[in-house]
Write an enzyme that holds these catalytic residues in place. Structure first.
Site, PDB file in Angstrom:
ATOM      1  N   LYS A   1     -14.776 -14.046   7.471  1.00  0.00           N
ATOM      2  CA  LYS A   1     -16.179 -13.913   7.868  1.00  0.00           C
ATOM      3  C   LYS A   1     -17.119 -13.777   6.694  1.00  0.00           C
ATOM      4  O   LYS A   1     -16.912 -12.963   5.803  1.00  0.00           O
ATOM      5  CB  LYS A   1     -16.339 -12.665   8.736  1.00  0.00           C
ATOM      6  CG  LYS A   1     -15.766 -12.803  10.121  1.00  0.00           C
ATOM      7  CD  LYS A   1     -16.105 -11.561  10.887  1.00  0.00           C
ATOM      8  CE  LYS A   1     -15.709 -11.659  12.343  1.00  0.00           C
ATOM      9  NZ  LYS A   1     -15.885 -10.342  12.978  1.00  0.00           N
TER      10      LYS A   1
ATOM     11  N   GLY B   1     -12.598  -3.925   1.452  1.00  0.00           N
ATOM     12  CA  GLY B   1     -13.959  -3.436   1.702  1.00  0.00           C
ATOM     13  C   GLY B   1     -14.405  -2.459   0.634  1.00  0.00           C
ATOM     14  O   GLY B   1     -15.549  -2.512   0.165  1.00  0.00           O
TER      15      GLY B   1
ATOM     16  N   ARG C   1       0.821  -1.209   0.000  1.00  0.00           N
ATOM     17  CA  ARG C   1       0.000   0.000   0.000  1.00  0.00           C
ATOM     18  C   ARG C   1       0.857   1.262   0.000  1.00  0.00           C
ATOM     19  O   ARG C   1       0.436   2.284  -0.546  1.00  0.00           O
ATOM     20  CB  ARG C   1      -0.945  -0.011   1.199  1.00  0.00           C
ATOM     21  CG  ARG C   1      -2.144  -0.911   0.955  1.00  0.00           C
ATOM     22  CD  ARG C   1      -3.073  -0.932   2.146  1.00  0.00           C
ATOM     23  NE  ARG C   1      -4.372  -1.485   1.779  1.00  0.00           N
ATOM     24  CZ  ARG C   1      -5.264  -1.931   2.638  1.00  0.00           C
ATOM     25  NH1 ARG C   1      -5.002  -1.898   3.929  1.00  0.00           N
ATOM     26  NH2 ARG C   1      -6.418  -2.410   2.235  1.00  0.00           N
TER      27      ARG C   1
ATOM     28  N   GLY D   1      -6.854  -6.363   1.388  1.00  0.00           N
ATOM     29  CA  GLY D   1      -5.539  -6.167   1.996  1.00  0.00           C
ATOM     30  C   GLY D   1      -4.829  -7.491   2.217  1.00  0.00           C
ATOM     31  O   GLY D   1      -3.661  -7.655   1.842  1.00  0.00           O
TER      32      GLY D   1
END
Ligand code: ADP
Ligand code: MG
Length: 445
Positions: free
Chosen positions: A227, A424, A57, A400
């Site tokens: 998740k 996200g 990043r 990520g």
């Protein structure tokens, strides 16, 4: 959207909101974003080198920063790291994580000093902003030390945004990974200054737009990660669930209304166990979100109706505990015995996914199919990465952890069309939702 490259920046101070939220080594082979750092006794490594597990990043943020510096701007970079805890600024700043290792790495990569302010938008930041010159770069401390950054209260965020805006003449939004957050530095600050989008954001949006406007078919989506709750909305869209269509009106041209459905959805990682449980399989001690089973069942029914093929793991690599040293064991078939947890897809699943990907012309992959941080459970992630890299067509990796996993595999640089810095953010884009950070940059008023 205005482009940062078109801004007049000579002798002006530009506030660049970047995404420098890198994973840090915690010392035991495990990683945590922003937490930890070097364990005691490991201070001998050069500062800033040993603690960043993956600097992707930071590297992705360089083109915009370099361009602004080369054109005579003074650049103030604003970013967050991890999830600082505490009720007020002092508590959070004391607990960290500080952006110090990021500042050091950024300085190495830029080949010039990077001044790190002692605060986010306080006295130290003001002094640096007032004294820095053309071609110089500074980094503000972790913007999430300021509780106002993530406040739901517009006024509270607005106060921080005003302090940030006062540091600079212009604002550049380049932190794609934070664009889905309605945060002060992402959403409110650009409204207070002439603003533009940085090169990373423009590149990310260009690729995501390709994915959401008539992708070449077969369009195969691979989803993994921990998740299922993080990804249900995007899954709903990919299988054409009516309930998951965007609720926000798509005012900006770059936002799709109803994103195209996928032809195939390959589901792996921790979320696969909630799917398997929903189908009545035994999953042992594998990670389960029992409260999501109802929704997962609905999504599976919607997929069947829409003709979207959902492919679940057919075997597993399991262990008796969640640890790097745990003994890996292959379990054939979809059921997992009690006392064992699934930590990776098994070899038959890797083969099956490989076949399902072989004829794809568009692939989006988010979420590692196994706990790739533990070498004994990384084979599934490698197999999926290799299968996707063999695809001819548009291949996008988002997230990520997924991006870090891919870089850890040392595949050739051109293995994928695009490795997104945002998990996200890219998922919300694919959901057809408007990203607050993009909306703020699109607003020309
Ligand atoms: P991304 O950051 O790419 O969006 P996520 O944050 O959704 O990905 O998920 C990444 C995490 O999912 C990794 O840390 C990985 O260890 C974890 N994971 C993958 N498979 C499993 C599993 N079977 N059980 C528990 N965690 C898993
Ligand atoms: Mg993640």
């Amino acid at each position: 959207m205005n482009r940062a490259e078109d801004l007049e920046v000579v002798d002006r101070t530009v506030l660049v909101r970047a995404d420098l939220n890198v994973p840090l080594d915690t010392g035991g082979g495990a990683r945590a974003r922003g937490s930890g750092g070097a364990p005691p006794g490991e201070q001998s490594a050069p500062p800033g080198q040993h603690s960043i597990a993956d600097d992707g990043r930071i590297r992705a943020s360089l083109p915009t920063i370099r361009d602004l510096l080369a054109r005579g701007a003074a650049v103030i970079v604003c970013a967050h790291l991890g999830r600082p805890k505490g009720d007020d600024y002092a508590e959070r700043a004391a607990g960290g994580p500080s952006l110090r290792p990021v500042a050091d790495r950024l300085a190495e990569l830029l080949g010039q000093p990077v001044a790190l302010a002692d605060d986010v938008a306080g006295e130290s930041a003001r002094v640096i902003a007032a004294t820095m010159g053309a071609g110089e770069v500074a980094l503000l401390e972790n913007v999430r030390f300021e509780p106002a950054e993530t406040s739901k209260d517009d006024e509270v965020r607005g106060e921080l945004a005003a302090r940030l805006a006062a540091l600079a003449d212009l604002y550049v939004g380049d932190g794609f990974g934070a664009m889905h957050r309605k945060h002060a530095s992402v959403y409110d600050t650009p409204r207070l200054l002439p603003h533009a989008a940085g090169q990373l954001v423009l590149a990310e949006v260009a690729v995501l737009r390709q994915l959401t406007t008539s992708p070449a078919r077969p369009y195969v989506v691979v989803l993994g990660g921990a998740k299922v709750s993080d990804k249900l909305a995007v899954i709903g869209n990919l299988v054409g669930s009516a309930s998951s269509h965007p609720t926000t009106p798509p005012s900006a041209s770059s936002h799709p209304t109803t994103p195209p459905t996928a032809d195939r959805l390959l589901i792996a990682g921790g979320m696969a166990y909630t799917f398997l449980a929903a189908q009545g399989h035994r999953i042992g001690d594998s990670i389960l979100q029992a409260e999501q089973i109802g929704q997962v069942t609905t999504v599976l029914a919607d997929a069947a109706k829409a003709g979207v093929e959902v492919v679940l793991p057919v075997d597993h690599v399991v262990a008796d505990r969640f640890a790097a040293e745990a003994e890996p064991e292959v379990v054939h078939g979809q059921d997992i015995p009690d006392g064992k947890m699934g930590l990776d897809i098994g070899p038959a699943t890797s083969d099956l996914f490989g076949r399902e990907l072989a004829d794809a012309h568009t692939v989006f992959w988010n979420g590692p199919p196994g706990v790739f941080e533990f070498p004994a459970f990384a084979a599934g992630t490698r197999a999926v990465a290799e299968a996707i890299s063999a695809v001819t067509g548009l291949t996008v990796v988002g997230g990520g952890d997924s991006a870090a996993a891919v870089r850890q595999l040392n595949l050739p640089a051109d293995a994928f069309t695009h490795i997104s810095t945002g998990g996200g953010a890219s998922l919300e884009y694919l959901e057809g939702r408007q990203l607050p950070g993009l909306a703020a940059l699109e607003d020309r008023s």
